[in-house]
Design a protein around this motif. Structure first.
Motif, PDB file in Angstrom:
ATOM      1  N   SER A   1      32.986  33.089  34.014  1.00 56.30           N
ATOM      2  CA  SER A   1      33.714  32.068  34.165  1.00 56.30           C
ATOM      3  C   SER A   1      33.061  31.716  34.849  1.00 56.30           C
ATOM      4  O   SER A   1      32.040  30.562  35.631  1.00 56.30           O
ATOM      5  N   SER A   2      32.061  32.860  36.333  1.00 55.55           N
ATOM      6  CA  SER A   2      31.546  32.745  37.185  1.00 55.55           C
ATOM      7  C   SER A   2      30.016  31.965  37.208  1.00 55.55           C
ATOM      8  O   SER A   2      29.158  31.669  37.421  1.00 55.55           O
ATOM      9  N   VAL A   3      29.459  33.490  36.035  1.00 54.32           N
ATOM     10  CA  VAL A   3      28.534  32.827  35.186  1.00 54.32           C
ATOM     11  C   VAL A   3      28.621  31.691  34.205  1.00 54.32           C
ATOM     12  O   VAL A   3      26.880  30.652  35.001  1.00 54.32           O
ATOM     13  N   ALA A   4      29.518  31.575  33.727  1.00 54.92           N
ATOM     14  CA  ALA A   4      28.575  29.553  32.940  1.00 54.92           C
ATOM     15  C   ALA A   4      29.071  28.539  34.783  1.00 54.92           C
ATOM     16  O   ALA A   4      28.302  27.502  34.342  1.00 54.92           O
ATOM     17  N   VAL A   5      29.529  28.211  35.225  1.00 53.53           N
ATOM     18  CA  VAL A   5      30.147  27.691  36.667  1.00 53.53           C
ATOM     19  C   VAL A   5      29.333  27.794  37.317  1.00 53.53           C
ATOM     20  O   VAL A   5      28.664  26.615  37.690  1.00 53.53           O
ATOM     21  N   CYS A   6      28.417  28.803  38.053  1.00 50.85           N
ATOM     22  CA  CYS A   6      27.274  28.665  38.731  1.00 50.85           C
ATOM     23  C   CYS A   6      26.565  27.993  37.889  1.00 50.85           C
ATOM     24  O   CYS A   6      26.076  26.721  38.698  1.00 50.85           O
ATOM     25  N   SER A   7      26.311  28.616  36.792  1.00 47.55           N
ATOM     26  CA  SER A   7      24.906  28.270  35.942  1.00 47.55           C
ATOM     27  C   SER A   7      25.209  26.508  35.590  1.00 47.55           C
ATOM     28  O   SER A   7      23.618  25.343  36.245  1.00 47.55           O
ATOM     29  N   GLY A   8      26.397  26.037  35.260  1.00 47.84           N
ATOM     30  CA  GLY A   8      26.536  24.454  35.459  1.00 47.84           C
ATOM     31  C   GLY A   8      26.396  23.615  36.995  1.00 47.84           C
ATOM     32  O   GLY A   8      25.616  22.495  36.818  1.00 47.84           O
ATOM     33  N   GLY A   9      27.172  24.550  37.794  1.00 50.24           N
ATOM     34  CA  GLY A   9      26.724  23.599  38.632  1.00 50.24           C
ATOM     35  C   GLY A   9      25.086  23.593  39.184  1.00 50.24           C
ATOM     36  O   GLY A   9      24.699  22.772  39.827  1.00 50.24           O
TER      37      GLY A   9
END
Length: 127
Positions: free
Chosen positions: A37-45
């Motif tokens: 989740s950290s990798v995905a949401v950081c990338s999305g943000g």
């Protein structure tokens, strides 16, 4: 951050609420779920900010993550594939590819795990 042991895992409290963490998802988020989740949401943000700075209008960004784990090595996460679905009328493949290059370089979570977890990306544009 401080983590307090509970009967079935750990918990920590932030301004916006309490986070329950457990190896058993009946009692909280599993650690690997938080990592992904950290990798995905950081990338999305970061992608969102990059598109805004490029002045590329978009209506929505969704990120899905496909995870591979190695059962032989403590079930460690070996690969995360992020697929971005971006809704916008003026987006082109070239512009989004450039935005993702910048995103990859500026996402602190991707940079933190890049030498131990393979991160790949794909995208689709919906108008």
């Amino acid at each position: 951050m401080n983590f307090k042991m509970k009967e079935n895992g750990f918990e920590t409290t932030f301004e916006y609420g309490t986070l329950q963490i457990s190896g058993n998802e009946d009692y909280g988020f599993r650690p690997y779920q938080l990592l992904v989740s950290s990798v995905a949401v950081c990338s999305g943000g970061v992608l969102r900010k990059v598109l805004e700075r490029m002045r590329l209008p978009f209506d929505d960004i969704q990120v899905s993550a496909d995870v591979k784990r190695d059962e032989k090595e403590a079930n460690k996460v070996t690969h995360i594939h992020l697929h971005f679905t971006i809704a916008g009328k003026e987006l082109t493949n070239e512009k989004v590819e450039k935005a993702l290059v910048v995103t990859r370089k500026n996402c602190s979570m991707v940079q933190s795990v890049k030498d131990s977890i393979e991160i790949t990306e794909s995208f689709e544009i919906k108008s």
